[in-house]
Design a protein around this motif. Structure first.
Motif, mmCIF file in Angstrom:
data_model
loop_
_atom_site.group_PDB
_atom_site.id
_atom_site.type_symbol
_atom_site.label_atom_id
_atom_site.label_comp_id
_atom_site.label_asym_id
_atom_site.label_seq_id
_atom_site.Cartn_x
_atom_site.Cartn_y
_atom_site.Cartn_z
ATOM 1 N N GLY A 74 -0.961 -8.769 6.272
ATOM 2 C CA GLY A 74 -0.703 -7.493 5.616
ATOM 3 C C GLY A 74 -1.265 -7.447 4.213
ATOM 4 O O GLY A 74 -1.201 -8.438 3.470
ATOM 5 N N SER A 75 -1.810 -6.286 3.844
ATOM 6 C CA SER A 75 -2.504 -6.166 2.553
ATOM 7 C C SER A 75 -1.884 -5.110 1.643
ATOM 8 O O SER A 75 -2.588 -4.455 0.876
ATOM 9 C CB SER A 75 -3.973 -5.822 2.791
ATOM 10 N N GLY A 76 -0.571 -4.933 1.715
ATOM 11 C CA GLY A 76 0.123 -4.088 0.754
ATOM 12 C C GLY A 76 0.396 -4.858 -0.523
ATOM 13 O O GLY A 76 -0.145 -5.946 -0.762
ATOM 14 N N GLY A 77 1.274 -4.308 -1.366
ATOM 15 C CA GLY A 77 1.570 -4.960 -2.635
ATOM 16 C C GLY A 77 2.120 -6.358 -2.480
ATOM 17 O O GLY A 77 1.746 -7.279 -3.215
ATOM 18 N N GLY A 78 3.026 -6.553 -1.500
ATOM 19 C CA GLY A 78 3.597 -7.877 -1.287
ATOM 20 C C GLY A 78 2.576 -8.880 -0.798
ATOM 21 O O GLY A 78 2.516 -10.016 -1.274
ATOM 22 N N GLY A 79 1.742 -8.470 0.159
ATOM 23 C CA GLY A 79 0.752 -9.384 0.722
ATOM 24 C C GLY A 79 -0.310 -9.781 -0.282
ATOM 25 O O GLY A 79 -0.674 -10.966 -0.384
ATOM 26 N N ALA B 233 -5.005 -2.651 9.946
ATOM 27 C CA ALA B 233 -5.685 -1.368 9.803
ATOM 28 C C ALA B 233 -7.135 -1.542 9.373
ATOM 29 O O ALA B 233 -7.577 -2.632 8.992
ATOM 30 C CB ALA B 233 -4.949 -0.500 8.787
ATOM 31 N N HIS B 234 -7.850 -0.443 9.418
ATOM 32 C CA HIS B 234 -9.221 -0.419 8.911
ATOM 33 C C HIS B 234 -9.225 -0.318 7.384
ATOM 34 O O HIS B 234 -10.280 -0.431 6.757
ATOM 35 C CB HIS B 234 -9.972 0.773 9.515
ATOM 36 N N TYR B 235 -8.022 -0.117 6.794
ATOM 37 C CA TYR B 235 -7.905 0.090 5.356
ATOM 38 C C TYR B 235 -6.909 -0.898 4.770
ATOM 39 O O TYR B 235 -5.954 -1.303 5.434
ATOM 40 C CB TYR B 235 -7.436 1.508 5.059
ATOM 41 N N PHE B 236 -7.101 -1.252 3.506
ATOM 42 C CA PHE B 236 -6.139 -2.106 2.812
ATOM 43 C C PHE B 236 -5.218 -1.238 1.962
ATOM 44 O O PHE B 236 -5.495 -0.074 1.676
ATOM 45 C CB PHE B 236 -6.860 -3.144 1.938
ATOM 46 N N GLY B 237 -4.103 -1.805 1.554
ATOM 47 C CA GLY B 237 -3.188 -1.114 0.637
ATOM 48 C C GLY B 237 -1.823 -0.830 1.221
ATOM 49 O O GLY B 237 -0.835 -0.771 0.488
ATOM 50 N N GLY B 238 -1.751 -0.635 2.553
ATOM 51 C CA GLY B 238 -0.464 -0.396 3.192
ATOM 52 C C GLY B 238 0.305 0.749 2.543
ATOM 53 O O GLY B 238 -0.273 1.651 1.923
ATOM 54 N N ILE C 289 -1.024 6.056 -9.808
ATOM 55 C CA ILE C 289 0.157 5.598 -9.055
ATOM 56 C C ILE C 289 -0.210 4.547 -7.992
ATOM 57 O O ILE C 289 -0.874 3.561 -8.310
ATOM 58 C CB ILE C 289 0.962 6.798 -8.513
ATOM 59 N N GLY C 290 0.205 4.733 -6.736
ATOM 60 C CA GLY C 290 0.002 3.705 -5.724
ATOM 61 C C GLY C 290 -1.450 3.394 -5.429
ATOM 62 O O GLY C 290 -1.818 2.250 -5.128
ATOM 63 N N GLN C 291 -2.311 4.410 -5.499
ATOM 64 C CA GLN C 291 -3.739 4.172 -5.287
ATOM 65 C C GLN C 291 -4.291 3.219 -6.338
ATOM 66 O O GLN C 291 -5.060 2.301 -6.028
ATOM 67 C CB GLN C 291 -4.493 5.500 -5.341
ATOM 68 N N SER C 292 -3.908 3.415 -7.580
ATOM 69 C CA SER C 292 -4.384 2.546 -8.649
ATOM 70 C C SER C 292 -3.834 1.133 -8.493
ATOM 71 O O SER C 292 -4.557 0.149 -8.680
ATOM 72 C CB SER C 292 -3.985 3.111 -10.017
ATOM 73 N N LEU C 293 -2.563 1.010 -8.142
ATOM 74 C CA LEU C 293 -1.969 -0.315 -7.977
ATOM 75 C C LEU C 293 -2.661 -1.094 -6.864
ATOM 76 O O LEU C 293 -3.025 -2.264 -7.035
ATOM 77 C CB LEU C 293 -0.472 -0.185 -7.697
ATOM 78 N N ALA C 294 -2.846 -0.454 -5.707
ATOM 79 C CA ALA C 294 -3.510 -1.136 -4.588
ATOM 80 C C ALA C 294 -4.945 -1.502 -4.959
ATOM 81 O O ALA C 294 -5.426 -2.594 -4.625
ATOM 82 C CB ALA C 294 -3.485 -0.243 -3.348
ATOM 83 N N ALA C 295 -5.640 -0.599 -5.647
ATOM 84 C CA ALA C 295 -7.025 -0.879 -6.044
ATOM 85 C C ALA C 295 -7.086 -2.066 -6.991
ATOM 86 O O ALA C 295 -7.963 -2.937 -6.862
ATOM 87 C CB ALA C 295 -7.634 0.357 -6.699
ATOM 88 N N ARG C 296 -6.181 -2.142 -7.932
ATOM 89 C CA ARG C 296 -6.198 -3.236 -8.895
ATOM 90 C C ARG C 296 -5.876 -4.572 -8.235
ATOM 91 O O ARG C 296 -6.480 -5.602 -8.573
ATOM 92 C CB ARG C 296 -5.208 -2.937 -10.032
ATOM 93 N N LEU C 297 -4.939 -4.572 -7.312
ATOM 94 C CA LEU C 297 -4.647 -5.810 -6.580
ATOM 95 C C LEU C 297 -5.874 -6.272 -5.800
ATOM 96 O O LEU C 297 -6.212 -7.468 -5.790
ATOM 97 C CB LEU C 297 -3.462 -5.584 -5.641
#
Length: 579
Positions: free
Chosen positions: A12-17, A37-42, A205-213
């Motif tokens: 999994g590639s959300g914030g926790g992963g 998924a085909h996308y990261f970020g969850g 918000i969440g888009q920026s957080l996932a992108a930065r990770l």
């Protein structure tokens, strides 16, 4: 069959992963992240991006340092004995350290504190009216390069250039009440101009957080395999997890994990059949969660002996559902002064401005009592519609071609949809929504009486600093004002959620547990794949992502400590650590 061997496998590639992967990599372990998924970020990429971390460096830089013992007292109160003392203490101690680690790990992490967004129960012992919600700054997605196309996009795409940072949102809702609110509107117009002229692709918000990770992972050369669902966990003769089977490019592949597997695969948001089994009040898939969150990690853990709990829970959120299936939060509307919410009997049943988990729990309890609460109806008037942001409508003069509804008239499409009803009297409105006319009239009279007095004696709306946040600061009680003249409107509120919250039982190190409390070796679970450290409650904005990232960090730290211990006992074994 293809086989790959790594030290740490993250599912999994959300914030926790992604936080877990960055932590393991920082300890020199060969780490791989696989994503279904085909996308990261969850769900992190779809979220408001807040991270609830009392004592975070961003707070301390502003001179605010909540006492850890007070925070622990607060969490004990809201979890009401459902969560072990050890897990609560781990969260309080480790969340600030997680943020310190990220800030030191990469310059992509720019965290800021949002003072004034109160904890959801600021009046409880240990609660904070200043709040502990940490955010990231906006980012231009062009910095992702080729990875931009792989970022999970929001479910409802805003027009290019339309983005609001967390500090903008509250002011934006006050567009008719303050010049600062109008300044945010001007700022939005400027952003749209820049996007069209200079090609900015800003995200917050969440888009920026996932992108930065993800950018931090790219910086560290941590591999991420998309379109690679985990199908089952691999165990040894002792029952310990030593890897996982994944599907990739039409083939089954075995990935062995020398140190452990971290499940960060999310909840079962969109497996409606499984949800109905544990949450029978649901009749529709009304989840805002990751579209591919169907509980794969939870099921895989249960198949190898893991226990699960709180599967009847979710991060509930009252919402609107438009005919095309599009969901829309009902957040600031419930804090507006000139409105009240009624059930199928035409009666109020809770402080409308209450935290969304509490509001939704009241909907569920009411529905289970035999009185219709799903849906319930928000009742308001023309003055309110002209004064406040309601369901995304801006109370400004009509702007042809505007990306959001504007003007003084209720959009006809809203009325045609059946989501919004209108009438010239409360009795007529009651007929439109199928509730007893005399009850709605009585409820309106009672609410107006309380509003004129300035205090809600029935449900104490406006007493909490949390209630006030999106209220009208120009009023003595920001959450109360009588309804005036017609037309009156009723908005249909359904039971949505940000994702399920129940999952695998874990200890304070995020290790997955069996029903007898024993540890399944080599297996960790974080985020919505694990039972929540928040129990059935919600401490404040960011109380899903904060624990996901924190326990991702904790799991990787524990796994690395265990690996170091094993290496010290077998010095003849060659090191597997990255240079």
């Amino acid at each position: 069959m293809n086989e790959q061997v790594v030290d740490v496998l993250v599912i999994g590639s959300g914030g926790g992963g992604m936080t877990a992967a960055l932590t393991a990599d920082a300890h020199g372990l060969d780490t791989l992240v696989v994503e279904k998924a085909h996308y990261f970020g969850g769900s992190t990429a779809l979220s408001g991006g807040g991270i609830w971390v009392p004592g975070a460096p961003a707070q301390r830089r502003e001179g605010y340092a909540p006492d850890p013992d007070d925070v622990l007292t607060y969490l004990r109160a809201i979890t009401d004995g459902l969560v072990s003392e050890e897990r609560l203490r781990q969260y309080v101690d480790s969340a600030p350290r997680m943020m310190e680690f990220l800030e030191q790990a990469s310059p992509w992490f720019e965290f800021v504190w949002k003072p004034g967004y109160a904890d959801y129960y600021p009046e409880l012992p240990g609660g904070s009216a200043l709040g502990s919600t940490i955010n990231v700054l906006a980012i231009d997605l062009r910095k992702l390069g080729d990875e931009e196309q792989n970022l999970l996009a929001p479910l409802a795409l805003a027009p290019r250039g339309i983005w609001l940072g967390p500090k903008d949102l509250r002011l934006f809702y006050q567009v008719r009440q303050s010049w600062r609110g109008k300044a945010v509107l001007v700022k939005l117009l400027w952003r749209m101009f820049r996007a069209r002229v200079f090609g900015d692709r800003m995200a917050a918000i969440g888009q920026s957080l996932a992108a930065r990770l993800r950018l931090a992972m790219v910086e560290r050369d941590i591999p991420l395999l998309l379109d690679t669902p985990m199908t089952e966990l691999i165990t040894d003769d002792s029952g310990a997890v030593i890897g996982a089977m994944v599907a990739r490019d039409g083939r089954t592949q075995r990935i062995m994990a020398r140190c452990g597997v971290i499940l960060a695969s999310g909840g079962f948001d969109h497996d409606l059949a499984w949800r109905k089994q544990h949450q029978p009040v649901l009749e529709h898939d009304w989840s805002f969660g990751n579209p591919l969150a169907t509980g794969d990690g939870i099921r895989a853990g249960m198949r190898v002996g893991a226990a699960a709990e709180l599967l009847d829970e979710a991060w509930w959120f009252p919402a609107l559902c438009w005919p095309d299936g599009r969901l829309q939060f009902m957040l600031n509307e419930r804090m507006m002064p000139s409105q009240f919410i009624v059930n199928g009997d035409g009666e109020r049943f809770i402080n409308e401005a209450a935290p969304y988990m509490d509001f939704a729990h009241a909907m569920i309890a009411g529905q289970n009592s035999g009185v219709t609460h799903i849906p319930c109806w928000l009742i308001t008037d023309q003055r309110s519609f002209h004064r406040y942001v309601v369901a995304g409508h801006l109370p400004i003069p009509k702007i042809p071609g505007a990306p959001v509804p504007t003007g003084r008239r209720m959009p006809q499409a809203w009325l045609d949809s059946g989501v919004v009803k209108t009438a010239s009297t409360f009795e007529e409105l009651a007929g439109e929504i199928g509730i007893p006319p005399e009850r709605l009239r009585s409820t309106a009279n009672r609410f107006n009486e309380l509003a004129r007095s300035g205090h809600d004696d029935d449900f104490n709306r406006g007493d909490s600093a949390y209630d006030n946040y999106y209220g009208d600061p120009t009023l003595p009680n920001p959450n109360l004002h009588p309804l005036g003249g017609p037309p009156y409107y009723a908005f249909r509120i359904i039971l949505g959620d940000l994702g399920t919250s129940g999952g695998l039982c874990t200890d304070e190190h995020a290790r997955v547990l069996r029903a007898d409390g024993s540890v399944i070796g080599g297996l960790y679970a974080v985020g919505n794949a694990a039972a929540p450290v928040m129990g059935r409650s919600y401490a404040g904005a960011g109380a899903t992502i904060g624990p996901a990232m924190t326990f991702g960090y904790v799991a990787a730290q524990h796994l690395c400590t265990r690996e170091q211990s094993a290496e010290s006992q077998t010095p003849q074994q060659p090191s597997r650590r990255k240079p």
